[in-house]
Write a protein that holds these residues in place. Sequence first.
Motif: not given
Length: 140
Positions: A67, A70, A72, A74, A76-77, A81, A106-108, A111
């Motif tokens: 993470l 990439l 991630l 940050r 905004e994430n 999860y 979600s991108r998290v 990934e």
Amino acid sequence: MKFVRYIIAVLVIFPFLDLAYGDEVRASSGSINTSVSATDQESFICASGSARHYFLSAMPQLFASKLAELGLLRSENSGVYRIALVIDENSQLIGYDVGDNTNENSRVVQEIISIDQFPKLDDSAKCVVGKVFLYEITLD
């Protein structure tokens, strides 16, 4: 000397209170905290015994490095999860599901489920194969 024995007792006992609670890992702009839960007694015995290192070290390090790599970690994430993962004997994902209030798109999450190689299972962690473990990954 009593203080040292108390510290050792706490270090030995606390990991059994919660199956596995990974250390918080700081990155350039955020942090990740992981924990894992077993779904049955056999999985609990596996995770709290022979595969303990796998859950306390290998998996949290993988999540943190992937993470962070990439970008991630940050604000905004930020969030929690919840993901159930099942891996095979080759340390590859063979099944997953997301928990309530976790966006599968979600991108998290995407990934994590796209990781093609999870940490190698040594002989002591072979009990992980084919079992469902629930990961809670918190990004701050």
